[in-house]
Write an enzyme that holds these catalytic residues in place. Structure first.
Site, short mmCIF file in Angstrom:
data_model
loop_
_atom_site.label_atom_id
_atom_site.label_comp_id
_atom_site.label_asym_id
_atom_site.label_seq_id
_atom_site.Cartn_x
_atom_site.Cartn_y
_atom_site.Cartn_z
N ARG A 125 0.86 -1.20 0.00
CA ARG A 125 0.00 0.00 0.00
C ARG A 125 0.89 1.24 0.00
NH1 ARG A 125 -3.70 -2.39 4.83
NH2 ARG A 125 -4.94 -3.81 3.59
N ARG A 219 -11.14 4.03 18.65
CA ARG A 219 -10.15 3.90 17.56
C ARG A 219 -10.73 4.34 16.23
NH1 ARG A 219 -6.80 -1.67 16.50
NH2 ARG A 219 -8.83 -2.45 15.86
N ARG A 230 -15.61 -8.27 16.01
CA ARG A 230 -14.44 -8.19 16.89
C ARG A 230 -14.83 -8.40 18.35
NH1 ARG A 230 -9.55 -5.61 14.25
NH2 ARG A 230 -10.19 -5.64 12.09
N1 LIG Z 1 -3.47 1.59 27.80
C1 LIG Z 1 -4.21 2.21 26.87
N2 LIG Z 1 -5.03 3.23 27.25
C2 LIG Z 1 -5.77 3.87 26.35
N3 LIG Z 1 -5.79 3.59 25.03
C3 LIG Z 1 -5.01 2.59 24.60
C4 LIG Z 1 -4.18 1.85 25.49
N4 LIG Z 1 -3.51 0.92 24.78
C5 LIG Z 1 -3.90 1.07 23.50
N5 LIG Z 1 -4.80 2.07 23.38
C6 LIG Z 1 -5.49 2.53 22.17
O1 LIG Z 1 -6.44 1.50 21.86
C7 LIG Z 1 -6.57 1.37 20.46
C8 LIG Z 1 -6.27 -0.09 20.07
O2 LIG Z 1 -4.90 -0.34 20.28
P1 LIG Z 1 -4.05 -1.17 19.22
O3 LIG Z 1 -4.36 -0.73 17.83
O4 LIG Z 1 -2.65 -1.13 19.68
O5 LIG Z 1 -4.71 -2.60 19.47
P2 LIG Z 1 -4.35 -3.99 18.76
O6 LIG Z 1 -4.46 -5.01 19.84
O7 LIG Z 1 -3.06 -3.88 18.05
O8 LIG Z 1 -5.57 -4.12 17.75
P3 LIG Z 1 -5.73 -5.06 16.42
O9 LIG Z 1 -5.46 -6.46 16.83
O10 LIG Z 1 -7.15 -4.84 16.03
O11 LIG Z 1 -4.76 -4.52 15.43
C9 LIG Z 1 -5.60 2.34 19.82
O12 LIG Z 1 -6.31 3.49 19.48
C10 LIG Z 1 -4.61 2.62 20.95
O13 LIG Z 1 -4.01 3.89 20.83
#
Ligand SMILES: Nc1ncnc2c1ncn2[C@@H]1O[C@H](COP(=O)(O)OP(=O)(O)OP(=O)(O)O)[C@@H](O)[C@H]1O
Length: 280
Positions: A125, A219, A230
């Protein structure tokens, strides 16, 4: 300290059971053989024929020399424990729990970690960099990697293949790096089958289901339908926590604490007497 050492050794002569002939555990991280046992035996003999410099008056080098000569050994400055084995750390958890956020911060605060770049058959992308975001390969190339057993784990995700190249892990482990893999729960289960107990499996959770759902809503990257899928998936996934080694709560506003805990897990694993031995 020295007096206490001597006293215990003298007592050991009278109480031989105080120094077992063999260590009571066998481990890849044993202390050098003979260090204590040889010392104990020779030390017990020394009182017969050596006059020792005054502990109060002699310098440290003099005392060290006297001790070496009395014990008939020379003290080594080599590390007492062998270096710990490189770790394979699998970070997983439901969608939206903060896997990317934790890993991004871990990358900033910890050295010597290699974050594995996944191979994918999906097209690049705009803005993506080959080798940084993914290793972009054709579908045929990907299938050839599968055929040659070059992938530790792979899956077909929305029509595109994604997989973890074994070579990358081997190469970085050979350099002494610990390996970090970020996978979904299904991926973690496949990796558990491949790695068994040789990997360190960390399950990230939010402090509550409500907090997780709020995070997904905030998000703003999922459609209503995707949100429903999800959330339903996350409910099922949380039940699989028992298959992991550690659970880390990534509570709202407390990302730093979660990252610290992951760091502490890595430190504790490094200090383990019985080290994991990843075989890839
Ligand atoms: N401790 C926290 N407090 C508040 N917000 C958080 C925290 N940790 C992560 N976030 C926010 O939550 C959202 C989801 O986090 P992230 O994208 O890292 O999740 P992920 O587990 O990687 O998700 P996916 O598996 O769907 O890719 C993001 O907007 C992130 O900035």
């Amino acid at each position: 300290m020295f007096r206490r050492f001597c006293t215990s050794l003298f007592h050991a002569k009278q109480l031989p059971f105080a120094f077992p002939l063999k260590p009571t555990f066998s481990t890849p991280r044993t202390l050098p053989k003979g260090l204590f046992f040889t010392s104990a035996i020779k030390m017990a003999d020394t009182q017969k024929f050596r006059s020792f410099p005054s502990l109060e008056k002699a310098s440290k080098p003099e005392l060290l020399r006297a001790l070496e000569s009395s014990l008939g050994i020379s003290f080594s400055s080599d590390s007492i424990c062998p270096s710990p084995n490189p770790l394979i750390i699998v970070i997983s958890g439901p969608s939206g729990v903060g896997k990317d956020a934790v890993i991004k911060r871990l990358r900033e605060v910890r050295e010597n970690l290699h974050f594995v770049v996944t191979a994918t058959s999906r097209g690049m992308r705009p803005g993506e960099v080959n080798g940084k975001d993914y290793f972009f390969v054709s579908k045929d190339e990907f299938l050839s990697m599968v055929e040659k057993d070059e992938l530790l784990e792979y899956a077909l995700v929305y029509g595109d293949y994604k997989g973890i190249p074994k070579k990358q892990i081997r190469d970085f482990m050979a350099k002494g790096c610990d390996i970090v893999l970020r996978v979904d729960i299904q991926g973690a289960e496949t990796l558990r089958k491949a790695l068994g107990d040789s990997g360190v499996f960390i399950f990230l959770v939010a402090e509550s289901e409500l907090a997780l759902v709020e995070r997904l809503i905030d998000r703003k990257t999922e459609s209503e339908e995707e949100l429903l899928v999800r959330i339903a998936t996350a409910r099922e996934e949380v039940k699989r926590v028992k298959r992991f080694d550690y659970v880390v709560v990534n509570a709202k506003g407390k990302l730093e604490e979660a990252v610290d805990l992951v760091g502490s897990i890595i430190d504790a694993e490094k200090a383990k007497v019985r080290q994991r031995e990843p075989m890839i």
